[in-house]
Motif scaffolding. Structure first.
Motif, PDB file in Angstrom:
ATOM      1  N   TRP A   1       0.821  -1.208   0.000  1.00 12.99           N
ATOM      2  CA  TRP A   1       0.000   0.000   0.000  1.00 12.99           C
ATOM      3  C   TRP A   1       0.853   1.256   0.000  1.00 12.99           C
TER       4      TRP A   1
ATOM      5  N   CYS B   1       0.022   2.701  -3.837  1.00 14.77           N
ATOM      6  CA  CYS B   1      -1.364   3.154  -3.900  1.00 14.77           C
ATOM      7  C   CYS B   1      -1.478   4.530  -4.556  1.00 14.77           C
TER       8      CYS B   1
ATOM      9  N   SER C   1      -5.976   1.106  -4.752  1.00 14.14           N
ATOM     10  CA  SER C   1      -4.948   0.340  -5.457  1.00 14.14           C
ATOM     11  C   SER C   1      -5.508  -0.085  -6.811  1.00 14.14           C
TER      12      SER C   1
END
Length: 449
Positions: free
Chosen positions: A154, A158, A170
């Motif tokens: 992440w 992301c 995402s």
């Protein structure tokens, strides 16, 4: 897991985007996205639906637990709570197990989780204390290593999704694009459609078959910062050192976002050669008169740069607490302007990213202080800097032009609720309106392309 290899990625790309793009592996960057066809500036390269979206959940007690952990043990839990929430919101029902004693965690499918994990391909040598703490505090069945991999996936891959509440998204195929400080593609959400979460990728300039497709991991404004500042931000936020065509040792030009006044002729024609391998400011030569900077002058110029940077950082901190009219006083303004100075004095800029920051603040300060001519001058300086610092399409220039036009129309008394400045006749108002129209047209044209 074998499905994490390039064949798995390319199978997904082929299913969702046809033959437009392909994932390849390089020795220096790892996995990258390459174009299989030509695209002209403005063309849509691909559109993609989100793999997973995570937003802050203040009323969720499990989220509150993470918040408390970050406040009570900031040395261990030093990331923003939303990063940890993203990681634990990417677990399957089996990973969650009995789950937290208070609150709940939304499970995802194993297929979605595997795709998220595929975005992070570096092996975990030692599991972080953050992941171990999350597993204990939330009573998870998941292994801490899995939580750690999700956390890193992440943080490094992301995209910003929403502001209120703050959220990240995402995207699978889009996540394999590398960063460049001179990107050839730009992305946005399909706002105003029935699929607002869709990731839309456009060509920022012409792309040929075989070219690597790159976006900027920095905001548009960040592309106008110095190479040193950009590299520091990327190293801090994304854990890599940028070696793109504007930052790396192969850069053909010095840093056009970090200009100084020549100690000999006074013109801003000395640019820090930082992108070039092993080069220091003392080795730079004025592009106007050819004079070398030398070590003594380099120390003086860099000291002035540091002072201006520190003053701007203090001002930014003050602006979080009070309005600019109260945070900034005339003596402070004059001191910073003397650092910039003109050909007879000053050291930094005006072709310097810190000057752009200063003028942004001063435009507001002058405007609110009833000094419209000075405010307009700050905008002209900003536009001149931004045009010279980054020659390609640039969103920050568009927004600066729009803000400049808005101020002109307010001064002319054209906008609702505004009053014409004293001393302006109808002819002056018409000139200001024509100038604002040109600025808006240019700004809109940049954003449209």
């Amino acid at each position: 897991m074998e499905d994490w290899n390039v064949n798995f990625v390319n199978k997904y790309l082929a299913e969702h985007h046809g033959d437009k793009v392909e994932c390849k592996v390089t020795d220096t960057k790892g996995r990258i996205l390459v174009s299989n066809r030509s695209f002209r500036k403005g063309d849509v390269i691909l559109e993609e639906r989100p793999l997973h979206i995570v937003t802050a959940a203040e009323k969720n007690e499990a989220y509150a637990t993470i918040n408390k952990l970050c406040k009570s043990d900031p040395d261990t839990m030093y990331q923003d709570p939303l990063w940890y929430w993203a990681a634990v919101s990417s677990l399957t029902t089996e990973n969650i197990g009995n789950g937290p004693k208070k609150g709940s965690l939304p499970p995802i499918s194993l297929d979605t989780q595997n795709k998220i994990l595929c975005l992070y391909h570096e092996p975990i040598v030692e599991v972080s204390e953050e992941a171990k703490t999350l597993v204990r505090a939330l009573n998870l069945s998941a292994d801490a290593k899995l939580v750690d991999e999700l956390l890193r996936a992440w943080i490094l891959n992301c995209f910003d999704h929403s502001e209120k509440p703050q959220g990240y998204a995402s995207y699978f195929g889009a996540s394999f694009m590398s960063h460049s400080c001179h990107p050839n593609a730009i992305w946005h959400f399909a706002e105003g459609t029935d699929k607002e979460d869709t990731f839309v990728l456009n060509a920022r300039r012409d792309i040929e078959a075989g070219d690597e497709i790159c976006i900027s991991y920095l905001p548009e404004q960040g592309l106008l910062h110095s190479a040193a500042a950009r590299k520091a931000e990327l190293r801090s936020s994304k854990s890599f050192v940028c070696t793109c065509e504007r930052c790396g040792p192969g850069a053909l030009d010095p840093d056009l976002c970090r200009g100084f006044r020549c100690p000999a002729c006074g013109a801003c024609e000395v640019f820090h050669p930082a992108p070039l391998a092993g080069a220091a400011l003392s080795t730079a030569a004025c592009r106007g008169c050819g004079a070398k900077v030398g070590e003594g002058n380099a120390r003086r110029l860099l000291a002035a740069e540091t002072e201006l940077d520190e003053r701007l950082q203090r001002l930014d901190a003050e602006l979080e607490k009070r309005a600019i009219g109260k945070a900034l006083k005339e003596p402070d303004v004059q001191h910073m302007l003397r650092i910039v100075g003109d050909t007879a004095a000053g050291s930094v800029g005006p072709q310097h990213w810190l000057c752009d920051r200063l003028w942004s603040h001063l435009a507001d300060w002058y405007d609110q202080g009833g000094r419209p001519e000075d405010a307009c001058r700050m905008f002209r300086l900003r536009v001149a800097y931004q045009r010279a610092a980054y020659a390609s399409l640039h969103g920050e220039l568009a927004w600066t032009l729009e803000a400049q036009a808005d101020m002109l129309l307010r001064h002319a008394g054209v906008l609702p609720g505004s009053q014409r400045l004293a001393g302006l006749d109808d002819a002056a108002v018409q000139r200001m309106a024509r100038c604002a129209a040109g600025q808006l047209e240019e700004g809109t044209g940049i954003l449209r392309e």
